[in-house]
Design a protein around this motif. Structure first.
Motif, PDB file in Angstrom:
ATOM      1  N   THR B  49      -4.842   4.971   1.556  1.00  0.00           N
ATOM      2  CA  THR B  49      -3.498   4.553   1.211  1.00  0.00           C
ATOM      3  C   THR B  49      -3.150   3.238   1.884  1.00  0.00           C
ATOM      4  OG1 THR B  49      -2.809   6.013   2.970  1.00  0.00           O
ATOM      5  CG2 THR B  49      -2.464   6.778   0.734  1.00  0.00           C
ATOM      6  N   GLY B  50      -3.979   2.831   2.876  1.00  0.00           N
ATOM      7  CA  GLY B  50      -3.688   1.611   3.607  1.00  0.00           C
ATOM      8  C   GLY B  50      -2.308   1.720   4.225  1.00  0.00           C
ATOM      9  N   THR B  51      -1.983   0.835   5.096  1.00  0.00           N
ATOM     10  CA  THR B  51      -0.625   0.906   5.592  1.00  0.00           C
ATOM     11  C   THR B  51      -0.302  -0.390   6.289  1.00  0.00           C
ATOM     12  OG1 THR B  51       0.963   2.306   6.688  1.00  0.00           O
ATOM     13  CG2 THR B  51      -1.116   1.972   7.852  1.00  0.00           C
ATOM     14  N   ILE B  56      11.235  -2.638   4.609  1.00  0.00           N
ATOM     15  CA  ILE B  56      12.137  -3.456   3.803  1.00  0.00           C
ATOM     16  C   ILE B  56      13.549  -2.943   4.018  1.00  0.00           C
ATOM     17  CG2 ILE B  56      12.769  -4.071   1.448  1.00  0.00           C
ATOM     18  CD1 ILE B  56       9.813  -4.332   0.874  1.00  0.00           C
ATOM     19  N   GLN B 130      13.326   1.208   4.236  1.00  0.00           N
ATOM     20  CA  GLN B 130      12.199   1.954   3.673  1.00  0.00           C
ATOM     21  C   GLN B 130      10.910   1.235   4.009  1.00  0.00           C
ATOM     22  OE1 GLN B 130      13.694   2.307  -0.447  1.00  0.00           O
ATOM     23  NE2 GLN B 130      13.159   4.468  -0.289  1.00  0.00           N
ATOM     24  N   HIS B 131       9.885   2.024   4.286  1.00  0.00           N
ATOM     25  CA  HIS B 131       8.598   1.428   4.612  1.00  0.00           C
ATOM     26  C   HIS B 131       8.052   0.636   3.422  1.00  0.00           C
ATOM     27  CE1 HIS B 131       4.514   1.077   6.103  1.00  0.00           C
ATOM     28  NE2 HIS B 131       5.029   1.321   7.285  1.00  0.00           N
ATOM     29  N   GLU B 132       7.396  -0.480   3.717  1.00  0.00           N
ATOM     30  CA  GLU B 132       6.908  -1.359   2.646  1.00  0.00           C
ATOM     31  C   GLU B 132       5.951  -0.651   1.688  1.00  0.00           C
ATOM     32  OE1 GLU B 132       4.126  -4.247   3.807  1.00  0.00           O
ATOM     33  OE2 GLU B 132       4.339  -5.433   1.986  1.00  0.00           O
ATOM     34  N   ASP B 133       5.179   0.327   2.209  1.00  0.00           N
ATOM     35  CA  ASP B 133       4.186   1.016   1.374  1.00  0.00           C
ATOM     36  C   ASP B 133       4.786   1.551   0.072  1.00  0.00           C
ATOM     37  OD1 ASP B 133       2.374   0.511   3.273  1.00  0.00           O
ATOM     38  OD2 ASP B 133       2.158   2.561   4.009  1.00  0.00           O
ATOM     39  N   VAL B 134       6.024   2.048   0.139  1.00  0.00           N
ATOM     40  CA  VAL B 134       6.642   2.604  -1.060  1.00  0.00           C
ATOM     41  C   VAL B 134       6.717   1.546  -2.152  1.00  0.00           C
ATOM     42  CG1 VAL B 134       8.711   3.664  -2.021  1.00  0.00           C
ATOM     43  CG2 VAL B 134       8.030   4.183   0.307  1.00  0.00           C
ATOM     44  N   PHE B 135       7.131   0.357  -1.771  1.00  0.00           N
ATOM     45  CA  PHE B 135       7.286  -0.717  -2.759  1.00  0.00           C
ATOM     46  C   PHE B 135       5.923  -1.176  -3.265  1.00  0.00           C
ATOM     47  CE2 PHE B 135      10.888  -0.636   0.027  1.00  0.00           C
ATOM     48  CZ  PHE B 135      11.947  -0.661  -0.862  1.00  0.00           C
ATOM     49  N   ARG B 136       4.965  -1.249  -2.336  1.00  0.00           N
ATOM     50  CA  ARG B 136       3.622  -1.671  -2.732  1.00  0.00           C
ATOM     51  C   ARG B 136       3.030  -0.660  -3.710  1.00  0.00           C
ATOM     52  NH1 ARG B 136      -1.055  -1.008  -0.121  1.00  0.00           N
ATOM     53  NH2 ARG B 136      -0.002  -0.143   1.679  1.00  0.00           N
ATOM     54  N   PHE B 137       3.198   0.630  -3.408  1.00  0.00           N
ATOM     55  CA  PHE B 137       2.632   1.666  -4.268  1.00  0.00           C
ATOM     56  C   PHE B 137       3.284   1.687  -5.635  1.00  0.00           C
ATOM     57  CE2 PHE B 137      -0.337   5.114  -3.235  1.00  0.00           C
ATOM     58  CZ  PHE B 137      -0.946   4.494  -2.167  1.00  0.00           C
ATOM     59  N   MET B 138       4.616   1.454  -5.653  1.00  0.00           N
ATOM     60  CA  MET B 138       5.322   1.561  -6.920  1.00  0.00           C
ATOM     61  C   MET B 138       5.132   0.338  -7.806  1.00  0.00           C
ATOM     62  SD  MET B 138       9.022   3.198  -6.477  1.00  0.00           S
ATOM     63  CE  MET B 138       9.325   4.921  -6.492  1.00  0.00           C
TER      64      MET B 138
END
Lengths: 453, 141
Positions: B49-51, B56, B130-138
């Protein structure tokens, strides 16, 4: 900036306004190593195992919730079908196991524990029979335990004896929990083609082919899809399909991320994302509203089944692309009591039980959270279950019946459970007899798989 | 670093070939450590999943003086690094987005959220972290 302004706002809007949440993170725990001749030893082993693996489940999920700003509505546990783990036991002993499960669920602070189950599509072991007979007591004496019984499959056919037994069990459960609107029936699912990695209760269980422990995730975002369809306006079906798929893709990606992170924190394997669209009783978080936004006047109108079929298919297509491991039910849930739009349609009489049955042939599960009069004959319940099982067997899909013959209530009344279970109007059931059909007993043979017209 | 069985087998065969009869436990240990250090760090699960260490921060509401300063004060007090900032103002409303590096943050994310909630209530605005991962994943494939 690495993200567009609009992209960031879209995500914020989904999580803060449109009720996008992770419906459940479900920890699957195998109890196959917990069986013992002695019931006291068995219950102790079960209790210890669930509390050992599950003790941090809620707190780890909450950590992930905070970090990503996406709420996780329920934290749950599923276990090996108890009829397998406790095959040697009698009825009273099974009830003791149910109470142990309830105690363990309370100890680790989860919302539900599912897997008080038996798989009897082909026939019964003694343990299966005893477990099924114990279900009414088990569900009336516990709060968090959910039960399911698989009575049919495409490979085995339909076990009519099991259906008749389950119809009795449902009636008795309704009676034993009559003080609380027969809530026991809301925690009991009769399945056809049950899946082994379903994270959604009440039908979850940890299948025998699953690993020792695994984390499965169920996502939920009807509100997000509804908003997207509304803003798309009057477009043709190809364009509409695109809109739905794009939205589902994004929420599945978020579900996948959350699931992996919770599993990572547990240090256990990540199982599957169940991409089902699951409604909640909150206004706007409704599958019925989506169907209405697609253009039908109300659920039950001609065209409803087609609309649902398209929605269900888009959910699958986009979800499969977005996640490396899609599993569970992965479609659109249409529980009546948990969906404001469905409640409304049933109350107005726009949605009949028969139309709902037709819809279940293209949705993800089946007749879900349907309340019927308390005096509905047992054989009629058996007939309803058999119909639903037939749809599943012939179409090679999972179907289920979670029906509540609300004790002492009739058409015009409501059952009201609050929370995610919601409230359901009692629906009319046809008063034609199914007795001579269901009482034949035995097994309806498995269907052929070619010449499928 | 996790090694696949295949990789372990490959390493073993290589060690046998290179060391031959000279192999002693110490030599083998050194050899393997060297090989692992040299190995391409490309053994990754495809499911990774990387992180990142970025969150943000989104804020919106009725525009007023002192909003950016209140937010950035908390960020600097907690050791966060502001990487990017962007805002739009439409009539009396504003939308503000910040990308914040939290690698050296002195508090945990929950505490930062609580601090932001306090000023959000005072200034009658909304602040989401919110953690950046959510935006990257979406939004990124």
């Amino acid at each position: 900036m690495p993200y567009e302004f609009e992209e960031i706002l879209e995500t914020i809007k989904m999580t803060e306004i449109e009720h996008f949440d992770i419906r459940t993170v479900t920890l699957g725990i195998s109890l196959r190593d917990c069986s013992d001749r002695n019931i006291a030893v068995t219950t102790q082993k079960i209790y210890e195992k669930i509390t050992r693996y599950g003790q941090a489940h809620v707190s780890l999920a909450q950590e992930v919730e905070r970090k990503y700003g996406i709420s996780i509505a329920n934290k749950r546990v599923s276990v090996t079908p108890i009829a397998i783990a406790g095959d040697a036991f009698g009825i009273d002993e099974f009830v003791k196991i149910a109470e142990t499960l309830d105690k363990a669920a309370g100890e680790i602070g989860i919302d539900y524990l599912a897997g008080y189950s038996a798989l009897v599509q082909k026939g019964f072991t003694n343990g299966d029979l005893n477990l099924i007979k114990s279900i009414p007591s088990a569900l009336s004496l516990t709060k968090k335990v959910c039960s399911s019984v698989n009575i049919a499959s495409t490979k085995a056919g339909i076990n009519m004896d099991a259906i008749n037994m389950m119809a009795d069990v449902i009636k008795e459960t309704a009676y034993l929990t009559r003080e609380k609107d027969s809530i026991g029936c809301a925690k009991l699912v009769v399945f056809c083609n049950a899946v082994e990695d379903n994270p959604f209760v009440a039908g979850a269980f940890h299948g025998v082919t699953e690993p020792e422990v695994v984390l499965n995730v169920g996502i939920s975002g009807p509100g997000v899809v509804l908003k997207a369809i509304k803003s798309a306006g009057m477009v043709d079906f190809q364009s509409l399909a695109e809109v739905i798929k794009k939205t589902i893709f994004k929420i599945t990606r978020a579900g996948e991320l959350i699931g992996r992170k919770v599993a990572e924190k547990h240090g256990i394997p990540f199982g599957i994302v169940d991409i089902s669209l699951a409604p909640t009783p909150a206004e706007g978080d409704s599958i019925a509203d989506i169907l209405i936004a697609m253009g039908i006047e109300d659920v039950g109108a001609p065209g409803t089944t087609a609309a649902l079929a398209m929605l269900n298919d888009c959910v699958k297509k986009a979800g499969l692309m977005a996640s490396t491991s899609v599993g569970g039910m992965s479609g659109a849930f249409i529980p009546v009591s948990e969906d404001q739009g469905m409640i409304r349609a049933a109350q107005k009489g726009n949605l009949s039980l028969e139309k709902l049955e037709a819809m279940t042939s293209v949705c993800s599960v089946g007749l879900d959270m349907v309340a019927v009069p308390g005096d509905t004959p047992t054989d009629t319940l058996a007939g309803i279950i058999a119909d639903e099982a037939a749809i599943g067997v012939i179409n090679d899909k999972t179907t289920a019946v979670r029906i509540i013959p609300a004790y002492g209530k009739g058409v015009g009344d409501f059952v009201d459970y609050g929370g995610l279970l919601g409230k359901a109007p009692i629906m009319t059931v046809r008063r034609l007899s199914s007795t001579d059909f269901v009482k034949r007993g035995g097994r309806i043979p498995a269907p052929m798989r070619s010449l499928t017209n | 670093m996790t090694l696949t069985e295949e990789k372990i087998r490959e390493l073993t065969l290589k060690a046998i070939h290179d060391l031959g009869a000279k192999a002693t436990p110490t030599l083998v240990k050194e050899y393997i450590e060297r090989e692992l250090a040299n190995a391409d760090n490309g053994i990754r699960s495809n499911n990774s999943t990387g992180t990142s260490n970025r969150v943000i921060l989104t804020s919106f509401g009725v525009n007023n003086t002192g909003i950016v300063s209140a937010i950035t004060k908390i960020l600097s007090d907690t050791g966060c690094d502001l990487l990017d900032i962007s805002q739009k103002i439409m009539q009396e409303f504003y939308t503000l987005i910040m990308i914040v590096d939290i690698s050296n943050m002195t508090k945990d994310l929950k505490e930062l959220q609580d601090l932001m909630n306090t000023i959000a209530t005072q200034l009658k605005i909304k602040i989401y972290l919110q953690h950046e991962d959510v935006f990257r994943f979406m939004h990124r494939i």
